[in-house]
Design a protein around this motif. Structure first.
Motif, short mmCIF file in Angstrom:
data_model
loop_
_atom_site.label_atom_id
_atom_site.label_comp_id
_atom_site.label_asym_id
_atom_site.label_seq_id
_atom_site.Cartn_x
_atom_site.Cartn_y
_atom_site.Cartn_z
N GLU A 1 0.83 -1.20 0.00
CA GLU A 1 0.00 0.00 0.00
C GLU A 1 0.87 1.25 0.00
OE1 GLU A 1 -3.76 1.21 -0.47
OE2 GLU A 1 -3.21 -0.87 -0.06
N ILE A 2 1.87 1.25 0.86
CA ILE A 2 2.77 2.40 0.97
C ILE A 2 3.48 2.66 -0.34
CG2 ILE A 2 4.90 3.21 2.06
CD1 ILE A 2 3.93 1.69 4.62
N MET A 3 3.96 1.60 -0.95
CA MET A 3 4.72 1.76 -2.20
C MET A 3 3.83 2.18 -3.35
SD MET A 3 7.52 -1.25 -2.04
CE MET A 3 7.23 -2.24 -0.61
N ILE A 4 2.63 1.61 -3.40
CA ILE A 4 1.70 2.00 -4.47
C ILE A 4 1.31 3.46 -4.32
CG2 ILE A 4 -0.66 1.67 -5.32
CD1 ILE A 4 -0.27 -1.36 -4.74
N LYS A 5 1.07 3.87 -3.08
CA LYS A 5 0.73 5.27 -2.83
C LYS A 5 1.87 6.17 -3.23
CE LYS A 5 -2.89 5.66 0.56
NZ LYS A 5 -3.06 5.18 1.94
N ALA A 6 3.07 5.78 -2.84
CA ALA A 6 4.24 6.59 -3.17
C ALA A 6 4.39 6.70 -4.68
CB ALA A 6 5.49 5.95 -2.57
N TYR A 7 4.09 5.62 -5.37
CA TYR A 7 4.19 5.64 -6.83
C TYR A 7 3.16 6.59 -7.43
CZ TYR A 7 3.66 4.32 -11.65
OH TYR A 7 3.54 4.37 -13.00
N GLN A 8 1.94 6.53 -6.87
CA GLN A 8 0.88 7.38 -7.40
C GLN A 8 1.17 8.86 -7.14
OE1 GLN A 8 -2.37 5.46 -5.46
NE2 GLN A 8 -2.82 4.14 -7.19
N GLU A 9 1.87 9.12 -6.05
CA GLU A 9 2.20 10.51 -5.74
C GLU A 9 3.34 11.02 -6.61
OE1 GLU A 9 2.93 10.73 -1.56
OE2 GLU A 9 0.82 10.31 -1.14
N ARG A 10 4.35 10.19 -6.76
CA ARG A 10 5.55 10.67 -7.46
C ARG A 10 5.61 10.22 -8.91
NH1 ARG A 10 9.81 8.65 -3.14
NH2 ARG A 10 8.26 8.49 -1.53
N SER A 11 4.81 9.19 -9.23
CA SER A 11 4.78 8.67 -10.59
C SER A 11 6.16 8.34 -11.13
CB SER A 11 4.09 9.66 -11.53
OG SER A 11 2.74 9.74 -11.19
N SER A 12 7.01 7.83 -10.27
CA SER A 12 8.34 7.48 -10.72
C SER A 12 8.72 6.10 -10.22
CB SER A 12 9.35 8.51 -10.23
OG SER A 12 10.65 7.98 -10.26
N MET A 13 8.67 5.13 -11.10
CA MET A 13 9.02 3.77 -10.71
C MET A 13 10.48 3.68 -10.31
SD MET A 13 7.08 0.74 -12.53
CE MET A 13 5.30 0.68 -12.57
N ARG A 14 11.29 4.46 -11.00
CA ARG A 14 12.71 4.47 -10.70
C ARG A 14 12.95 4.90 -9.26
NH1 ARG A 14 17.24 4.68 -14.42
NH2 ARG A 14 16.18 4.08 -16.31
N GLY A 15 12.22 5.95 -8.87
CA GLY A 15 12.36 6.48 -7.51
C GLY A 15 11.92 5.46 -6.48
N ILE A 16 10.79 4.81 -6.75
CA ILE A 16 10.26 3.82 -5.83
C ILE A 16 11.23 2.65 -5.73
CG2 ILE A 16 8.32 2.27 -5.35
CD1 ILE A 16 7.67 5.33 -5.32
N GLU A 17 11.75 2.28 -6.87
CA GLU A 17 12.70 1.18 -6.92
C GLU A 17 13.91 1.49 -6.04
OE1 GLU A 17 14.34 0.58 -10.82
OE2 GLU A 17 14.19 -1.59 -10.60
N ARG A 18 14.38 2.72 -6.17
CA ARG A 18 15.56 3.11 -5.42
C ARG A 18 15.26 3.23 -3.93
NH1 ARG A 18 17.26 8.16 -7.70
NH2 ARG A 18 16.93 7.15 -9.68
N THR A 19 14.10 3.81 -3.62
CA THR A 19 13.76 4.05 -2.22
C THR A 19 13.45 2.77 -1.47
OG1 THR A 19 12.79 6.14 -2.96
CG2 THR A 19 12.30 5.46 -0.70
N PHE A 20 12.65 1.91 -2.08
CA PHE A 20 12.18 0.73 -1.35
C PHE A 20 12.93 -0.55 -1.73
CE2 PHE A 20 8.60 3.69 -1.55
CZ PHE A 20 8.28 3.79 -0.21
#
Ligand code: ZN
Length: 97
Positions: free
Chosen positions: A54-73
């Motif tokens: 849930e947290i990661m999906i939300k973060a993705y929807q907010e930032r719209s950057s898979m690269r960022g999510i990949e790096r962060t999580f």
């Protein structure tokens, strides 16, 4: 008897010539490939709780950057997009804007 010996290889070029390169923000070990020069997460966690998803999906929807999510999580992009697809097919579709 099956010996489960883990050999870490580069995810890009499959080379075994990789070195540890510290950890990322979520504590996943990172590697640096000496063959192709890639940096990546050595052992991405495979099991995520619903809460974490849930947290990661939300973060993705907010930032719209898979690269960022990949790096962060330290989550694999394929994993994340699989969740997003599942979500779109679920009974709670994202509302079209
Ligand atoms: Zn490599």
């Amino acid at each position: 008897m099956i010996l489960e010996k883990k050999v870490h290889v580069c995810r890009k070029c499959q080379s075994e010539k990789i070195v540890k390169n510290g950890t990322n923000g979520s504590g996943s070990p990172q590697y640096h490939c000496k063959t192709c020069g890639a940096y990546g997460v050595l052992e991405p966690r495979q099991d995520y709780t619903e809460e974490e998803k849930e947290i990661m999906i939300k973060a993705y929807q907010e930032r719209s950057s898979m690269r960022g999510i990949e790096r962060t999580f330290g989550v694999c992009r394929q994993t994340l997009s699989a969740w997003l697809k599942k979500r779109q097919n679920s009974s709670h579709p994202l509302r079209a804007r």
